[in-house]
Structures are given as C-alpha cells and as structure tokens.
Design a protein around this motif. Sequence first.
Motif, short mmCIF file in Angstrom:
data_model
loop_
_atom_site.label_atom_id
_atom_site.label_comp_id
_atom_site.label_asym_id
_atom_site.label_seq_id
_atom_site.Cartn_x
_atom_site.Cartn_y
_atom_site.Cartn_z
N LEU A 205 20.87 26.73 33.57
CA LEU A 205 19.60 26.41 32.93
C LEU A 205 19.58 24.97 32.43
N ALA A 206 20.71 24.51 31.86
CA ALA A 206 20.79 23.12 31.38
C ALA A 206 20.65 22.15 32.55
N ASP A 207 21.24 22.48 33.69
CA ASP A 207 21.12 21.61 34.86
C ASP A 207 19.68 21.57 35.39
N LEU A 208 18.99 22.71 35.38
CA LEU A 208 17.59 22.73 35.80
C LEU A 208 16.72 21.93 34.83
N ALA A 209 17.05 21.99 33.54
CA ALA A 209 16.33 21.16 32.56
C ALA A 209 16.59 19.68 32.83
N TYR B 299 13.46 25.46 30.66
CA TYR B 299 14.87 25.75 30.93
C TYR B 299 15.78 25.33 29.77
N GLY B 300 15.45 24.21 29.14
CA GLY B 300 16.29 23.73 28.04
C GLY B 300 16.28 24.66 26.85
N SER B 301 15.14 25.23 26.52
CA SER B 301 15.06 26.13 25.37
C SER B 301 15.88 27.40 25.60
N GLU B 302 15.85 27.91 26.83
CA GLU B 302 16.63 29.12 27.13
C GLU B 302 18.12 28.81 27.11
N ALA B 303 18.51 27.63 27.63
CA ALA B 303 19.92 27.23 27.58
C ALA B 303 20.38 27.08 26.14
N LEU B 304 19.53 26.53 25.29
CA LEU B 304 19.86 26.37 23.88
C LEU B 304 20.06 27.72 23.21
N ARG B 305 19.20 28.67 23.53
CA ARG B 305 19.33 30.01 22.94
C ARG B 305 20.67 30.64 23.34
N LEU B 306 21.05 30.49 24.60
CA LEU B 306 22.30 31.07 25.06
C LEU B 306 23.50 30.36 24.44
N ALA B 307 23.40 29.04 24.25
CA ALA B 307 24.50 28.30 23.61
C ALA B 307 24.72 28.78 22.18
N ARG B 308 23.61 29.03 21.48
CA ARG B 308 23.73 29.54 20.10
C ARG B 308 24.31 30.95 20.09
N GLN B 309 23.84 31.77 21.00
CA GLN B 309 24.25 33.17 21.02
C GLN B 309 25.71 33.33 21.41
N SER B 310 26.18 32.50 22.34
CA SER B 310 27.55 32.63 22.82
C SER B 310 28.53 31.78 22.04
N GLY B 311 28.05 30.76 21.33
CA GLY B 311 28.94 29.84 20.64
C GLY B 311 29.71 28.96 21.60
N SER B 312 29.22 28.79 22.83
CA SER B 312 29.94 28.05 23.85
C SER B 312 29.78 26.54 23.66
N GLY B 313 30.91 25.86 23.43
CA GLY B 313 30.89 24.41 23.37
C GLY B 313 30.59 23.79 24.72
N TYR B 314 30.92 24.51 25.80
CA TYR B 314 30.69 24.00 27.15
C TYR B 314 29.20 23.85 27.42
N VAL B 315 28.41 24.88 27.09
CA VAL B 315 26.96 24.77 27.27
C VAL B 315 26.39 23.70 26.35
N ALA B 316 26.91 23.63 25.13
CA ALA B 316 26.44 22.62 24.18
C ALA B 316 26.67 21.21 24.73
N ARG B 317 27.81 20.99 25.37
CA ARG B 317 28.07 19.67 25.95
C ARG B 317 27.09 19.34 27.07
N ARG B 318 26.75 20.33 27.88
CA ARG B 318 25.78 20.08 28.96
C ARG B 318 24.42 19.74 28.37
N LEU B 319 24.05 20.39 27.28
CA LEU B 319 22.78 20.08 26.62
C LEU B 319 22.82 18.70 25.98
N GLN B 320 23.97 18.32 25.45
CA GLN B 320 24.10 16.98 24.87
C GLN B 320 23.88 15.92 25.96
N THR B 321 24.38 16.16 27.16
CA THR B 321 24.16 15.26 28.28
C THR B 321 22.68 15.18 28.63
N LEU B 322 21.98 16.32 28.54
CA LEU B 322 20.54 16.35 28.81
C LEU B 322 19.79 15.39 27.89
#
Length: 418
Positions: A350-354, A369-392
């Motif tokens: 989702l972060a890549d599509l955003a 796509y970015g909002s859904e990726a953000l929701r999943l990053a919060r829900q999972s606590g994944s730093g990996y998804v957070a880093r992809r969003l930071q790149t966005l």
Amino acid sequence: MGLAERRKALGYSQEKFAHALGVDRTTVGRWERRETQPAPEQRPGIARVLGMGLSELDALLTPPQADRPESAASPMNPPHGPGEIDDMIRREFLRLLAVTGALTALEADTADAIAESADRGSVDDFHSMNGHLWQVYQLARSKRSVSAVVQDQLVALNDALKSSPSRYTDSLCTAASDLFQLAGELAFDENRYMDAAAAYTLAASASTQARSFDLWACALVRQSYVDLYAHRFAEAADTLEVARRVAARGDSSLSTRYWVASVQAEAFANLGNLDACERALDEAQEVAHLPTPAHNAGWLRFDGSRLSEERGARYVQLGRLDLAEDALKRALGSGALKSGMSFRRRGVVLADLAAIGAKRRDAEQVVTYGSEALRLARQSGSGYVARRLQTLRADLGTLGQDRRVAELDAEIGVLCTT
C-alpha cells in the motif's frame, strides 16, 4: 565536536533544527544526548542541513571510545529493558566464539564423550526452540512481544556455550547464528540499526565457525539490509555479491541463492541499473522450480511468493511507474495479502502504491493507499512499514498543499517520531 555543537555553530536552535528536518524537538534532544540515533532515511537530510557528507555525519554521531563508558547508555550499549539486546551477552558471545574455536581443535577424551551423550538432548532443544521462536515472530502482529523470550534464549545459549563439550560446538554455533539473526530482525524492526548490525555480524561469525554456508549467506543478506536502509547501496551490493558466492557452496535444494538474488535486485534498483535488477529478479523467480519445501520457515523463509510485490517495488525505485502499478495491484489481489495474514506485507504494498500516486501528483491515490498503510503500521507496530511511509513523505512535495495529504503527512510524522 558533537551534534549539538555543530548545530549551535550554524546558528540553529533545537526548535529550528527540528523544524528543518520535520521532526519533534525532543527527538533532536535525544540524538544530542546519544539516547537514540537518527534513522538511515533521516541522515541525508541532517547532513544537508549541517553542510557535511554522510561519512562526516556518521563520525559526528559516533562518540570517541573514551567518551563511552560501559555503564553509559548508547546505541551500542543501550539501556536494558524489553526489546533490547543485552550488550553484555554480545561481548561475552564474541569471547565464547574465540574459546570455542580453540576447543574444536582439541581431541575429546572418553569423559567428554560420556558428557556429550548427556548434553545432546539440550543441543537439540536449542534448535527446536529457535524454530518455534521464528514461527512466533512471523505470526506476531507486534514483533516487540517476542523480544523478552529471545533474550532469555540468548542467556541460556550463552550458558551452554560456556559449559559445552567440544564435539557439539559446531551445532551450538549453528544454533547461535540462527538465534542472533532473529535478534537482529527484532532490532531492525524497532529501528535499532546498530544493534541489528552487531547481531548479524555475530551470526555471520558463528555460521562461519560451523561451516554452515546457507546460514552464513542469510546472515550476510540481513547485514546488507542495514546498508540498504542507510542508502549505502554500493556497499550493500558488495556484501550481497559475497553472499551469492557463499550461497553457491550451500545446499542447492534450498532457496538461499534465490533470496540473495531478490535482494540484489533491490540494490541494483537503487543504483539505477534496470538490466541488472531484472536479471536478478528473473534469477530469483527460478525458486519456483525447487522441490518443496525450499526453506525452513526459520532463518530462511524465501519461497518466491512475494516476488510480484518486490518486482513492483523495484520498478517504483527505477521510476517505471506503469510496470510498478501493474505488479503491485496483482500482489494486492493475491490470496496471501487479501487474507490479512501479514499486515506488514500488505502495508508495504500500500505504501508503494501511495508512492506511485505521489510521483504522479495524484493526491487521491496518495490518500487512499497511504491512509490504509498508516492504519496497518499503527495496528502492527511495524517499524518496516513506518520506514516506507517515511520515504513517501519525501515525495509529497507540492501535494502537501492538499488538506488531506497534509493531514496524512503530519500523521506519518507523528508515527515515525514516536
């Protein structure tokens, strides 16, 4: 000169410096007190504001040895607590590797052989427990929840290495490399890159000692990720070339060499080499011809099922947005992602599509796509998804004038600073 002195010399207050970097003032304070380190994706911006190169910044952020007493908290000697890899265990393990190397050269006597029979069950227990911990890690929505159990296993393994007879040192070194790779994964997911690098280095050393080529290659692949996220793409490519050569000496029925190829594709994409990237992706795709299972679901989990989304991500990096969107949407519609079993995987796609939307200046696609990726990053606590969003965030540019995009940008900033 430290970070605070350099900032002051350039006339920045903490508030102005933080604003220039898009972070909170308290984050700058923690960097200057060396309680935390800037993430790799933040470092180019810091270097630019401070007017220095990345290597100069690395030297600035690394205190001299004399200024780092063992009792002080630092990135290489962090305060103890949940999710932290114990620095004492790392130092002790390095010493134990040296002792173990000497022990393996000694001939075991009859008394050792008797003791070995009694200890064999405990050696097998370490391997079984490691396999179980990898499964728990893979399924856990919050990776941090696994940290305490992994640290307990590290302590137990340390004790076993101290007292083990010489004949089982190779088996214990294999178990140690396995466990240190998992410890590194936990540290990496929590953005503790120096801890992750230390763990992967220990893993490579232990697997070298045991002559376990597939395990060794996997440790090098994981080490390369530290460089990839520090934007040291040439260094990552060098490490991966060594990993490729090591994997070639491993078990040809395993997927190790194909995992190496898939990560090489990422390094080549970041270096702008489309041809090398596609060759590596095509090589990785050959994993489909291996007999099943081609991996052990532990330190080696590559089965090629993510290659569609990885191909899409590589095309994003290369600026081939048409190819990227097709590949990512196919990945998003696949059974594994639709089932919701991996929030991390879905969040990254989702972060890549955003990101594609941002490059096309399509605010609607960014927000959807970015909002859904953000929701999943919060829900999972994944730093990996957070880093992809930071790149966005770096790609948003003038899209930030759109209220919805500005709100998404701010929410990602809060996520990444907390």
